[in-house]
Motif scaffolding. Sequence first.
Motif, mmCIF file in Angstrom:
data_model
loop_
_atom_site.group_PDB
_atom_site.id
_atom_site.type_symbol
_atom_site.label_atom_id
_atom_site.label_comp_id
_atom_site.label_asym_id
_atom_site.label_seq_id
_atom_site.Cartn_x
_atom_site.Cartn_y
_atom_site.Cartn_z
ATOM 1 N N ALA A 63 -5.117 10.067 6.092
ATOM 2 C CA ALA A 63 -5.985 10.068 4.881
ATOM 3 C C ALA A 63 -6.932 8.773 4.634
ATOM 4 O O ALA A 63 -7.866 8.891 3.872
ATOM 5 N N ILE A 64 -6.621 7.703 5.601
ATOM 6 C CA ILE A 64 -7.227 6.649 5.468
ATOM 7 C C ILE A 64 -8.448 6.605 6.435
ATOM 8 O O ILE A 64 -8.222 6.671 7.672
ATOM 9 N N CYS B 58 -0.582 6.123 8.597
ATOM 10 C CA CYS B 58 -0.322 7.224 7.499
ATOM 11 C C CYS B 58 -0.073 8.743 8.108
ATOM 12 O O CYS B 58 -0.814 9.238 9.104
ATOM 13 N N PRO B 59 0.981 9.202 7.779
ATOM 14 C CA PRO B 59 1.295 10.489 8.377
ATOM 15 C C PRO B 59 0.318 11.460 8.127
ATOM 16 O O PRO B 59 0.288 12.644 8.839
ATOM 17 N N VAL B 60 -0.783 11.409 7.239
ATOM 18 C CA VAL B 60 -1.442 12.744 6.848
ATOM 19 C C VAL B 60 -3.041 12.313 7.236
ATOM 20 O O VAL B 60 -4.003 12.890 6.998
ATOM 21 N N CYS C 272 -3.720 12.589 0.618
ATOM 22 C CA CYS C 272 -2.524 11.576 0.320
ATOM 23 C C CYS C 272 -1.450 12.113 -0.296
ATOM 24 O O CYS C 272 -1.578 12.795 -1.308
ATOM 25 N N GLN C 273 -0.273 11.968 0.360
ATOM 26 C CA GLN C 273 0.777 12.679 -0.077
ATOM 27 C C GLN C 273 1.804 11.491 -0.799
ATOM 28 O O GLN C 273 3.180 11.765 -1.037
ATOM 29 N N GLY C 274 1.271 10.132 -0.842
ATOM 30 C CA GLY C 274 2.092 9.281 -1.176
ATOM 31 C C GLY C 274 3.312 8.787 -0.640
ATOM 32 O O GLY C 274 4.448 8.258 -0.962
ATOM 33 N N TYR C 275 3.230 8.788 0.679
ATOM 34 C CA TYR C 275 4.139 8.282 1.323
ATOM 35 C C TYR C 275 4.537 6.850 1.446
ATOM 36 O O TYR C 275 5.368 6.325 1.883
ATOM 37 N N ALA C 276 3.569 6.152 1.056
ATOM 38 C CA ALA C 276 3.451 4.848 0.917
ATOM 39 C C ALA C 276 3.623 4.014 2.269
ATOM 40 O O ALA C 276 3.785 2.750 2.051
ATOM 41 N N GLN C 277 3.375 4.425 3.089
ATOM 42 C CA GLN C 277 3.502 3.777 4.445
ATOM 43 C C GLN C 277 2.388 2.646 4.345
ATOM 44 O O GLN C 277 2.238 1.531 5.015
ATOM 45 N N CYS C 278 0.998 3.014 3.649
ATOM 46 C CA CYS C 278 -0.100 1.943 3.595
ATOM 47 C C CYS C 278 0.506 0.860 2.691
ATOM 48 O O CYS C 278 -0.176 -0.409 3.174
ATOM 49 N N VAL D 186 -10.090 6.217 1.243
ATOM 50 C CA VAL D 186 -8.443 7.210 1.100
ATOM 51 C C VAL D 186 -8.918 8.572 0.444
ATOM 52 O O VAL D 186 -9.624 8.589 -0.608
ATOM 53 N N LEU E 278 -2.141 6.610 -5.994
ATOM 54 C CA LEU E 278 -2.279 5.466 -5.043
ATOM 55 C C LEU E 278 -3.560 4.707 -5.405
ATOM 56 O O LEU E 278 -4.511 5.090 -5.901
#
Length: 78
Positions: A57-58, A53-55, A10-16, A5, A32
């Motif tokens: 990052a993964i 993940c919206p950005v 990572c913006q901490g959206y927490a989708q993952c 990651v 995270l």
Amino acid sequence: MRLVVDLNRCQGYAQCAFLAPDVFALHGAEALMYDPQPDDAERPQVLRAAHACPVRAITVEDESLTPATGRAGGPRVG
Ligand code: SF4
């Protein structure tokens, strides 16, 4: 399987963490934590999390597709 990651993205959206709670977890607002080598049984959830993940990052590294010898040993992708 291995995953990375990009914590700078990572913006901490927490989708993952929502989609693969055994692999990703948020501690506090934006910290995270994740398992960089989850069990293969987690693959579907991890792939779903990576796509969600919206950005973006993964990054999932599939060892069966990138052997050290340089020759693909697994099925082709793409
Ligand atoms: S979904 Fe992406 S941005 Fe959100 S916490 Fe996970 S890695 Fe970070």
